[in-house]
Design a protein around this motif. Structure first.
Motif, PDB file in Angstrom:
ATOM      1  N   TYR A   1      -1.227  13.043   4.556  1.00 26.34           N
ATOM      2  CA  TYR A   1      -2.092  12.076   4.922  1.00 26.34           C
ATOM      3  C   TYR A   1      -1.471  11.937   6.635  1.00 26.34           C
ATOM      4  O   TYR A   1      -0.231  11.827   6.685  1.00 26.34           O
ATOM      5  CB  TYR A   1      -1.828  11.041   4.246  1.00 26.34           C
ATOM      6  CG  TYR A   1      -2.913   9.891   4.407  1.00 26.34           C
ATOM      7  CD1 TYR A   1      -4.186   9.843   4.368  1.00 26.34           C
ATOM      8  CD2 TYR A   1      -2.197   8.391   4.989  1.00 26.34           C
ATOM      9  CE1 TYR A   1      -5.025   8.905   4.630  1.00 26.34           C
ATOM     10  CE2 TYR A   1      -3.310   7.550   5.306  1.00 26.34           C
ATOM     11  CZ  TYR A   1      -4.496   7.818   5.188  1.00 26.34           C
ATOM     12  OH  TYR A   1      -5.538   6.808   5.570  1.00 26.34           O
TER      13      TYR A   1
ATOM     14  N   ASN B   1       0.888  -1.187  -0.130  1.00 25.49           N
ATOM     15  CA  ASN B   1       0.069  -0.170   0.024  1.00 25.49           C
ATOM     16  C   ASN B   1       0.653   1.247   0.004  1.00 25.49           C
ATOM     17  O   ASN B   1       2.140   1.120   0.120  1.00 25.49           O
ATOM     18  CB  ASN B   1      -0.891  -0.055   1.185  1.00 25.49           C
ATOM     19  CG  ASN B   1      -0.175  -0.334   2.692  1.00 25.49           C
ATOM     20  OD1 ASN B   1       0.668   0.215   2.888  1.00 25.49           O
ATOM     21  ND2 ASN B   1      -0.965  -1.107   3.275  1.00 25.49           N
TER      22      ASN B   1
ATOM     23  N   HIS C   1      -4.629  -0.139  -4.993  1.00 24.96           N
ATOM     24  CA  HIS C   1      -6.062  -0.473  -4.604  1.00 24.96           C
ATOM     25  C   HIS C   1      -7.082   0.781  -4.461  1.00 24.96           C
ATOM     26  O   HIS C   1      -8.316   0.619  -4.200  1.00 24.96           O
ATOM     27  CB  HIS C   1      -6.191  -1.327  -3.196  1.00 24.96           C
ATOM     28  CG  HIS C   1      -5.422  -0.650  -2.133  1.00 24.96           C
ATOM     29  ND1 HIS C   1      -4.856  -1.660  -1.316  1.00 24.96           N
ATOM     30  CD2 HIS C   1      -5.341   0.475  -1.711  1.00 24.96           C
ATOM     31  CE1 HIS C   1      -4.269  -0.761  -0.453  1.00 24.96           C
ATOM     32  NE2 HIS C   1      -4.310   0.440  -0.642  1.00 24.96           N
ATOM     33  N   LYS C   2      -6.611   1.872  -4.758  1.00 23.64           N
ATOM     34  CA  LYS C   2      -7.429   2.999  -5.004  1.00 23.64           C
ATOM     35  C   LYS C   2      -7.794   3.293  -6.553  1.00 23.64           C
ATOM     36  O   LYS C   2      -8.681   2.581  -6.983  1.00 23.64           O
ATOM     37  CB  LYS C   2      -6.674   4.330  -4.279  1.00 23.64           C
ATOM     38  CG  LYS C   2      -6.825   4.305  -3.027  1.00 23.64           C
ATOM     39  CD  LYS C   2      -6.115   5.616  -2.426  1.00 23.64           C
ATOM     40  CE  LYS C   2      -5.622   5.548  -0.860  1.00 23.64           C
ATOM     41  NZ  LYS C   2      -6.708   5.536  -0.091  1.00 23.64           N
TER      42      LYS C   2
ATOM     43  N   HIS D   1      -3.324   9.414  -4.484  1.00 22.27           N
ATOM     44  CA  HIS D   1      -4.562   9.749  -5.261  1.00 22.27           C
ATOM     45  C   HIS D   1      -4.319  10.185  -6.502  1.00 22.27           C
ATOM     46  O   HIS D   1      -4.939  10.790  -7.328  1.00 22.27           O
ATOM     47  CB  HIS D   1      -5.437  10.987  -4.402  1.00 22.27           C
ATOM     48  CG  HIS D   1      -6.466  10.119  -3.239  1.00 22.27           C
ATOM     49  ND1 HIS D   1      -7.490   9.614  -3.643  1.00 22.27           N
ATOM     50  CD2 HIS D   1      -5.758  10.074  -2.277  1.00 22.27           C
ATOM     51  CE1 HIS D   1      -7.742   8.831  -2.443  1.00 22.27           C
ATOM     52  NE2 HIS D   1      -6.972   9.496  -1.468  1.00 22.27           N
TER      53      HIS D   1
ATOM     54  N   ASN E   1      -5.955  14.199  -0.292  1.00 22.74           N
ATOM     55  CA  ASN E   1      -6.934  13.184  -0.175  1.00 22.74           C
ATOM     56  C   ASN E   1      -8.211  14.048   0.355  1.00 22.74           C
ATOM     57  O   ASN E   1      -9.178  13.753  -0.030  1.00 22.74           O
ATOM     58  CB  ASN E   1      -6.641  12.063   0.652  1.00 22.74           C
ATOM     59  CG  ASN E   1      -6.282  12.461   2.254  1.00 22.74           C
ATOM     60  OD1 ASN E   1      -5.650  13.192   2.384  1.00 22.74           O
ATOM     61  ND2 ASN E   1      -7.091  11.847   2.887  1.00 22.74           N
TER      62      ASN E   1
ATOM     63  N   ASP F   1       3.510  11.751  -2.321  1.00 22.66           N
ATOM     64  CA  ASP F   1       2.461  10.811  -1.949  1.00 22.66           C
ATOM     65  C   ASP F   1       1.394  10.786  -2.804  1.00 22.66           C
ATOM     66  O   ASP F   1       0.662  11.594  -3.319  1.00 22.66           O
ATOM     67  CB  ASP F   1       1.800  11.227  -0.410  1.00 22.66           C
ATOM     68  CG  ASP F   1       0.732  10.340  -0.134  1.00 22.66           C
ATOM     69  OD1 ASP F   1       0.085   9.672  -0.839  1.00 22.66           O
ATOM     70  OD2 ASP F   1       0.470  10.481   1.035  1.00 22.66           O
TER      71      ASP F   1
ATOM     72  N   SER G   1       1.090   3.314   2.475  1.00 21.31           N
ATOM     73  CA  SER G   1       1.791   3.588   3.705  1.00 21.31           C
ATOM     74  C   SER G   1       3.211   3.197   3.773  1.00 21.31           C
ATOM     75  O   SER G   1       4.111   3.517   4.136  1.00 21.31           O
ATOM     76  CB  SER G   1       0.735   3.014   4.709  1.00 21.31           C
ATOM     77  OG  SER G   1      -0.478   3.660   4.799  1.00 21.31           O
TER      78      SER G   1
ATOM     79  N   SER H   1      -0.628   3.637  -3.411  1.00 24.75           N
ATOM     80  CA  SER H   1      -1.675   2.631  -3.540  1.00 24.75           C
ATOM     81  C   SER H   1      -2.066   2.009  -4.796  1.00 24.75           C
ATOM     82  O   SER H   1      -2.230   3.058  -5.732  1.00 24.75           O
ATOM     83  CB  SER H   1      -2.616   2.433  -2.476  1.00 24.75           C
ATOM     84  OG  SER H   1      -2.613   3.005  -0.953  1.00 24.75           O
TER      85      SER H   1
HETATM   86  C1  LIG Z   1      -2.975  10.739   0.374  1.00 25.76           C
HETATM   87  C2  LIG Z   1      -2.946   9.387   1.253  1.00 25.76           C
HETATM   88  N1  LIG Z   1      -1.818   8.910   1.217  1.00 25.76           N
HETATM   89  C3  LIG Z   1      -1.527   7.726   1.842  1.00 25.76           C
HETATM   90  C4  LIG Z   1      -2.606   6.856   2.334  1.00 25.76           C
HETATM   91  C5  LIG Z   1      -2.478   5.548   2.546  1.00 25.76           C
HETATM   92  O1  LIG Z   1      -2.990   4.640   1.774  1.00 25.76           O
HETATM   93  P1  LIG Z   1      -3.071   2.971   2.164  1.00 25.76           P
HETATM   94  O2  LIG Z   1      -3.980   2.965   3.698  1.00 25.76           O
HETATM   95  O3  LIG Z   1      -3.720   2.168   1.084  1.00 25.76           O
HETATM   96  O4  LIG Z   1      -1.660   2.741   2.761  1.00 25.76           O
HETATM   97  C6  LIG Z   1      -3.995   7.316   1.964  1.00 25.76           C
HETATM   98  C7  LIG Z   1      -5.268   6.686   1.975  1.00 25.76           C
HETATM   99  O5  LIG Z   1      -6.164   7.194   2.046  1.00 25.76           O
HETATM  100  C8  LIG Z   1      -3.878   8.591   1.397  1.00 25.76           C
HETATM  101  O6  LIG Z   1      -5.337   9.232   0.801  1.00 25.76           O
END
Ligand SMILES: Cc1ncc(COP(=O)(O)O)c(C=O)c1O
Length: 433
Positions: free
Chosen positions: A156, A129, A261-262, A239, A211, A236, A131, A259
Motif C-alpha cells: 500500500y 485504521n 471499516h473495510k 483486505h 489491495n 498488512d 495506517s 482497518s
Molecule cells: C492494503 C492496504 N493497506 C492499508 C490501507 C490503509 O487503510 P486505512 O486508510 O483504513 O488506514 C489500505 C486502504 O485501502 C489498503 O488497501
C-alpha cells in the motif's frame, strides 16, 4: 449453522448481545441466514434467499451501484444505530461518559477481536485504521542506518511512504520486489523474497491480500522464511481481516495491522493492531507512552482524547460478522466475484489481473480490457450508469493497471448484471469520444 438463540449464546457473541439494544435489527438483518442449518458455505453463498436480509441490513443508496467497497465500507444499520446511540450518550456528560463509562467497555471489544483473530486479548490494540496500526510497526521498529526492509512494489502506497520516510530520516534501505500479475505460483513469490533477504535485512512488510489486484499472498511461508533468519514480518491485513476466514495461527505472524471499516463493516475510523506478546516491548508506539507500559499492548492506544462511539460499535460489527459466519461471508464474496468476472471473461478482449483460483484471491478483482482506456471507462461507468469503481493506474506498477471491482455482501446479483451489461455495451460500441 446455529439458529439465532444458539448464535447469541456463542462466547464471542454473548458478550455483546446484552449491550445490543437493537435485537430486532439483528433479527431482521440475519433472518434467513440464521436458519441455514449445516449447509456448506458454498451452497449458502449461492442461495439468494439467504442474502436478501443482509442486503436490506445496509442503508446504501440503491440509485447508484457501489463497486468500491474495498476503499471503505458502509456499516449495516445495526452498527450505525449503535454508533449514533453512543455518540448521543458521549455528548450528555462528555468527561464522565467517555472516560468513566464508555472507555472501560473497550475491553469487551478487545476480547471480541482477539477471539475472531485467534490471539490473546493482551495482544490486540484498537486503533483508528490500518495506517495507524502499520505505522506503529514500520516507524516503531528499531532500525538503524543501513538496515534493510524487504517489501513489494504492490504494497500500500502509504506504508511504502512510511518506509521511504525512514530511509530519508534514518538511512534504512527499502527493497521493493516486483511480483507476477496475477500470480498462481506461491513458490515463485517465496523465491523472490528468499533471494532478496540479506545480512542486513531486519524486517519484511507484505500484504495479506494486495489491495490493487486482490492477490492473496503466501503469508505463512514468508513468515517461516523470515523466522528461520530471525526477520519478523509485518502483515498488512487491510483486505484480509473479516474477508478471508482465517486465524492468527494460519499465518503465524508477529505483527498484523488492519482497518475494521473495510471488511468487518465497523464504523469509519476503526482499526486493529496485533503484536505477538513477546514482541510488544521492542516496538516503540507512534505516540509516546509511559515506560511502565512497555509490555502493555495498550501503549499503542495512547493517542489522547478520541471518540468512544466508533470503537465500541466494533462490538455490533463483530456480532453482525459472526451472524453471517466468516466462512459463508468469504464464500459469498467469491461467488459475487465469479458472477461478474466469469460472465465478462466470455469476451476475449476481457482479462483479469487477478487469479480466479480459490487459494489466490477472494472478492477483490481487477479487470483489464484490450484497446480501452480503463481510466476513461471508470469515468464513463459513473457518468452514464452511476456505477462506482476504482481505477488502478500510474504511479502503481504498470502490470496492475485496470479497474478494481469490489462488491460486498449487500451487493445484489441484479446490480452486478447491470455492471456487466454496461461493460458489454462499451465492448460493442466503444467509449464516447
Ligand atoms: C492494503 C492496504 N493497506 C492499508 C490501507 C490503509 O487503510 P486505512 O486508510 O483504513 O488506514 C489500505 C486502504 O485501502 C489498503 O488497501
Amino acid at each position: 449453522m446455529p439458529n439465532r438463540r444458539e448464535f447469541l449464546s456463542y462466547p464471542a457473541v454473548a458478550m455483546f448481545a446484552p449491550a445490543c439494544a437493537s435485537a430486532p435489527e439483528l433479527d431482521s438483518a440475519l433472518g434467513a441466514l440464521a436458519n441455514m442449518g449445516e449447509r456448506a458455505p458454498e451452497e449458502v453463498a449461492a442461495d439468494e434467499s439467504a442474502w436478501r436480509d443482509i442486503q436490506q441490513a445496509f442503508t446504501v443508496d440503491r440509485s447508484q451501484i457501489n463497486l468500491n467497497n474495498g476503499g471503505v465500507s458502509p456499516a449495516p444499520r445495526l452498527v450505525q444505530e449503535a454508533h449514533k446511540r453512543r455518540l448521543d450518550f458521549s455528548n450528555e456528560n462528555s468527561a464522565r461518559h467517555l472516560w468513566e463509562i464508555l472507555e472501560p467497555q473497550k475491553e469487551h471489544v478487545r476480547e471480541g477481536l482477539a477471539r475472531l483473530f485467534g490471539s490473546d486479548k493482551e495482544e490486540i490494540a484498537i486503533t483508528r485504521n490500518a495506517s495507524e496500526s502499520l505505522e506503529n510497526c514500520l516507524l516503531g521498529a528499531a532500525l538503524g542506518r543501513g538496515d534493510e526492509v524487504v517489501t513489494t512494489e504492490q504494497d500500500y502506497p502509504r506504508m511504502l511512504t512510511a518506509l521511504d520516510q525512514r530511509a530519508r530520516r534514518d538511512g534504512i534501505v527499502v527493497r521493493k520486489l516486483s511480483l507476477p500479475v496475477p500470480c498462481e505460483d506461491f513458490d515463485e513469490i517465496v523465491r523472490r523474497f528468499e533471494a532478496a533477504l540479506g545480512e542486513r535485512t531486519k524486517l519484511i512488510l507484505i500484504c495479506h491480500v494486495i489491495n490493487i489486484t486482490g492477490q492473496i499472498m503466501p503469508v505463512r511461508r514468508i513468515v517461516e522464511l523470515g523466522r528461520r533468519r530471525g526477520i519478523p514480518v509485518v502483515v498488512d491485513g487491510a483486505h484480509g481481516f473479516a474477508h478471508l476466514d482465517f486465524r492468527r495461527d494460519d499465518l503465524d505472524c508477529d505483527f498484523y495491522g488492519t482497518s475494521l471499516h473495510k471488511w468487518l463493516f465497523a464504523p469509519h475510523g476503526t482499526g486493529m493492531l496485533y503484536v505477538r506478546r513477546e514482541r510488544i516491548r521492542e516496538l516503540w508506539p507512534l505516540f509516546a507512552a509511559d515506560a511502565k507500559q512497555s509490555d502493555d499492548i495498550r501503549k499503542f492506544e495512547e493517542i489522547g482524547t478520541h471518540p468512544a462511539a466508533p470503537l465500541l460499535s466494533i462490538g455490533e460489527a463483530l456480532l453482525f460478522h459472526h451472524g453471517i459466519g466468516p466462512a459463508r461471508k468469504e464464500a459469498r464474496m467469491r461467488y459475487l466475484r465469479d458472477h461478474w468476472a466469469k460472465r465478462l471473461l466470455r469476451n476475449e478482449r476481457v482479462h483479469l489481473n487477478t487469479s480466479l483460483r480459490r487459494e489466490y484471491s477472494c472478492g477483490v478483482a481487477n479487470l483489464r480490457i484490450d484497446g480501452l482506456d480503463m481510466s476513461k471507462l471508470r469515468g464513463h461507468l459513473w457518468s452514464e450508469y452511476k456505477i462506482y469503481t476504482t481505477y488502478i493506474g500510474p504511479p502503481l506498477p504498470a502490470q496492475t493497471e485496470g479497474l478494481r471491482i469490489t462488491p460486498s455482501v449487500y451487493t445484489t446479483l441484479d446490480e452486478l448484471d447491470r455492471f456487466c451489461e454496461a461493460i458489454e455495451t462499451v465492448l460493442l460500441e466503444g467509449l464516447p469520444a
